[in-house]
Design an enzyme around this catalytic site. Structure first.
Site, PDB file in Angstrom:
ATOM      1  N   ARG A 101      11.792  -7.412   4.698  1.00  0.00           N
ATOM      2  CA  ARG A 101      11.722  -5.983   4.384  1.00  0.00           C
ATOM      3  C   ARG A 101      12.675  -5.161   5.266  1.00  0.00           C
ATOM      4  O   ARG A 101      12.787  -5.388   6.457  1.00  0.00           O
ATOM      5  CB  ARG A 101      10.288  -5.494   4.623  1.00  0.00           C
ATOM      6  CG  ARG A 101      10.109  -4.012   4.403  1.00  0.00           C
ATOM      7  CD  ARG A 101       8.674  -3.642   4.222  1.00  0.00           C
ATOM      8  NE  ARG A 101       7.967  -3.502   5.484  1.00  0.00           N
ATOM      9  CZ  ARG A 101       6.730  -3.021   5.583  1.00  0.00           C
ATOM     10  NH1 ARG A 101       6.049  -2.702   4.495  1.00  0.00           N
ATOM     11  NH2 ARG A 101       6.147  -2.898   6.749  1.00  0.00           N
ATOM     12  N   ARG A 142      12.343  -2.466  10.571  1.00  0.00           N
ATOM     13  CA  ARG A 142      11.401  -1.857  11.496  1.00  0.00           C
ATOM     14  C   ARG A 142      11.110  -2.843  12.625  1.00  0.00           C
ATOM     15  O   ARG A 142      10.987  -4.036  12.378  1.00  0.00           O
ATOM     16  CB  ARG A 142      10.087  -1.546  10.759  1.00  0.00           C
ATOM     17  CG  ARG A 142      10.048  -0.169  10.158  1.00  0.00           C
ATOM     18  CD  ARG A 142       8.900  -0.002   9.183  1.00  0.00           C
ATOM     19  NE  ARG A 142       7.597  -0.420   9.704  1.00  0.00           N
ATOM     20  CZ  ARG A 142       6.442  -0.172   9.075  1.00  0.00           C
ATOM     21  NH1 ARG A 142       6.434   0.466   7.928  1.00  0.00           N
ATOM     22  NH2 ARG A 142       5.307  -0.580   9.587  1.00  0.00           N
ATOM     23  N   ARG A 172      -8.422   1.608   9.669  1.00  0.00           N
ATOM     24  CA  ARG A 172      -8.112   0.233  10.056  1.00  0.00           C
ATOM     25  C   ARG A 172      -9.134  -0.385  10.983  1.00  0.00           C
ATOM     26  O   ARG A 172      -8.965  -1.543  11.374  1.00  0.00           O
ATOM     27  CB  ARG A 172      -6.736   0.190  10.710  1.00  0.00           C
ATOM     28  CG  ARG A 172      -5.607   0.158   9.698  1.00  0.00           C
ATOM     29  CD  ARG A 172      -4.350   0.675  10.352  1.00  0.00           C
ATOM     30  NE  ARG A 172      -3.235  -0.191  10.092  1.00  0.00           N
ATOM     31  CZ  ARG A 172      -2.097   0.232   9.518  1.00  0.00           C
ATOM     32  NH1 ARG A 172      -1.973   1.473   9.124  1.00  0.00           N
ATOM     33  NH2 ARG A 172      -1.116  -0.591   9.327  1.00  0.00           N
ATOM     34  N   LYS A 203       0.832  -1.225   0.000  1.00  0.00           N
ATOM     35  CA  LYS A 203       0.000   0.000   0.000  1.00  0.00           C
ATOM     36  C   LYS A 203       0.858   1.263   0.000  1.00  0.00           C
ATOM     37  O   LYS A 203       0.546   2.213  -0.700  1.00  0.00           O
ATOM     38  CB  LYS A 203      -0.885   0.067   1.261  1.00  0.00           C
ATOM     39  CG  LYS A 203      -1.968  -0.962   1.341  1.00  0.00           C
ATOM     40  CD  LYS A 203      -2.899  -0.682   2.520  1.00  0.00           C
ATOM     41  CE  LYS A 203      -2.225  -0.654   3.878  1.00  0.00           C
ATOM     42  NZ  LYS A 203      -1.591  -1.908   4.296  1.00  0.00           N
ATOM     43  N   ARG A 233       0.532  -8.436  13.599  1.00  0.00           N
ATOM     44  CA  ARG A 233      -0.096  -7.455  12.694  1.00  0.00           C
ATOM     45  C   ARG A 233      -1.074  -8.141  11.738  1.00  0.00           C
ATOM     46  O   ARG A 233      -2.122  -7.581  11.422  1.00  0.00           O
ATOM     47  CB  ARG A 233       0.982  -6.723  11.886  1.00  0.00           C
ATOM     48  CG  ARG A 233       1.695  -5.671  12.724  1.00  0.00           C
ATOM     49  CD  ARG A 233       3.003  -5.260  12.100  1.00  0.00           C
ATOM     50  NE  ARG A 233       2.842  -4.469  10.912  1.00  0.00           N
ATOM     51  CZ  ARG A 233       3.770  -4.357   9.963  1.00  0.00           C
ATOM     52  NH1 ARG A 233       4.916  -5.014  10.062  1.00  0.00           N
ATOM     53  NH2 ARG A 233       3.568  -3.601   8.923  1.00  0.00           N
TER      54      ARG A 233
HETATM   55  P1  AMP Z   1       1.877   1.257   8.856  1.00  0.00           P
HETATM   56  O1  AMP Z   1       3.166   1.881   8.493  1.00  0.00           O
HETATM   57  O2  AMP Z   1       0.712   1.830   8.096  1.00  0.00           O
HETATM   58  O3  AMP Z   1       1.911  -0.243   8.815  1.00  0.00           O
HETATM   59  O4  AMP Z   1       1.583   1.653  10.397  1.00  0.00           O
HETATM   60  C1  AMP Z   1       2.496   1.299  11.416  1.00  0.00           C
HETATM   61  C2  AMP Z   1       1.786   1.201  12.755  1.00  0.00           C
HETATM   62  O5  AMP Z   1       1.193   2.463  13.099  1.00  0.00           O
HETATM   63  C3  AMP Z   1       0.633   0.217  12.799  1.00  0.00           C
HETATM   64  O6  AMP Z   1       1.058  -1.122  13.019  1.00  0.00           O
HETATM   65  C4  AMP Z   1      -0.162   0.769  13.990  1.00  0.00           C
HETATM   66  O7  AMP Z   1       0.467   0.477  15.215  1.00  0.00           O
HETATM   67  C5  AMP Z   1      -0.048   2.263  13.763  1.00  0.00           C
HETATM   68  N1  AMP Z   1      -1.127   2.766  12.885  1.00  0.00           N
HETATM   69  C6  AMP Z   1      -0.987   3.342  11.668  1.00  0.00           C
HETATM   70  N2  AMP Z   1      -2.184   3.671  11.149  1.00  0.00           N
HETATM   71  C7  AMP Z   1      -3.113   3.289  12.070  1.00  0.00           C
HETATM   72  C8  AMP Z   1      -4.532   3.325  12.114  1.00  0.00           C
HETATM   73  N3  AMP Z   1      -5.275   3.836  11.118  1.00  0.00           N
HETATM   74  N4  AMP Z   1      -5.139   2.830  13.217  1.00  0.00           N
HETATM   75  C9  AMP Z   1      -4.437   2.350  14.258  1.00  0.00           C
HETATM   76  N5  AMP Z   1      -3.099   2.242  14.260  1.00  0.00           N
HETATM   77  C10 AMP Z   1      -2.432   2.720  13.190  1.00  0.00           C
END
Ligand code: AMP
Length: 211
Positions: A127, A156, A88, A13, A167
């Protein structure tokens, strides 16, 4: 165009959001990027979110709604935006719809990137990401240099195996129901096979959006 991107972690994404934003001439909004910057800067929001993020859990809906509102109510986002990982949970979908109503805006489409579980685990555990410019890489070792800016590639914390499993479970439990939420609320839902080269997936997404 105002577009929500949905799909499991590792579906690509973030990369597709950058490309779609560039092609459609609108900004990308990523709550993950905003939260990681807050963690790096040591802000109160970052300090509060860090533990949940490291475990691969979601941060609370009210935090996300605050970020959404601030990010959408800006001049660059007035023409549209690509929302990457911003929605989410079902309360977040409802909250976004409320925020958009207040701004007299509406979503043009919800794009769902589909990838099987085995492929996701393979992608996420291989990754790395540049610690400086955040460019993601697959199959490159931590400690090597970023092609784009020369920064150091790191893994990460939430790409460690335990957090990856969590996740994916969190996605199934909390985010997959959002797909049905959008179906029930009459959104234009576009499903994309996200296995293939970056360009092939982008072309599929653009074609499905009629671009
Ligand atoms: P991402 O880079 O989009 O995978 O986001 C990394 C982390 O940020 C996720 O695993 C969550 O802990 C937090 N996070 C990002 N976006 C959201 C969201 N819309 N709702 C809740 N947690 C979020």
């Amino acid at each position: 165009m105002l577009i929500v991107l949905l799909g499991p972690p590792g579906a690509g994404k973030g990369t597709q959001a950058d490309l779609l934003a560039e092609r459609l001439g609108v900004p990308k909004i990523s709550t993950g990027d905003v939260l990681r910057a807050a963690v790096r800067d040591g802000t109160p929001m970052g300090l509060a979110a860090k533990a949940a993020m490291d475990r691969g859990d979601l941060v609370p809906d009210d935090v996300i709604l605050g970020i959404m509102k601030d990010a959408l109510d800006t001049p660059p986002a007035a023409k549209g935006a690509i929302l990457d990982g911003v929605v989410r949970t079902e309360p977040q979908a409802a909250g976004l719809s409320r925020v958009l109503g207040e701004l007299h805006r509406r979503l043009d489409a919800v794009v769902l990137f589909e990838v099987g579980d085995d492929e996701l685990v393979r992608r996420l555990s291989g990754r790395t990401v540049c610690e400086k410019c955040q460019t993601p890489y697959t199959g490159r070792e931590p400690g090597t240099a970023c092609d784009r800016c020369g920064g150091t590639l790191v893994r990460r914390k939430d790409d460690e195996p335990q957090a990856v499993r969590n996740r994916l479970a969190v996605y199934q439990r909390q985010t997959a129901p959002v797909i049905d939420w959008y179906r029930r609320h009459g959104a234009r839902l576009v499903q994309i096979d996200a296995v293939g080269t970056t360009d092939a997936v982008l072309q599929r997404a653009l074609a499905a959006l009629g671009r």
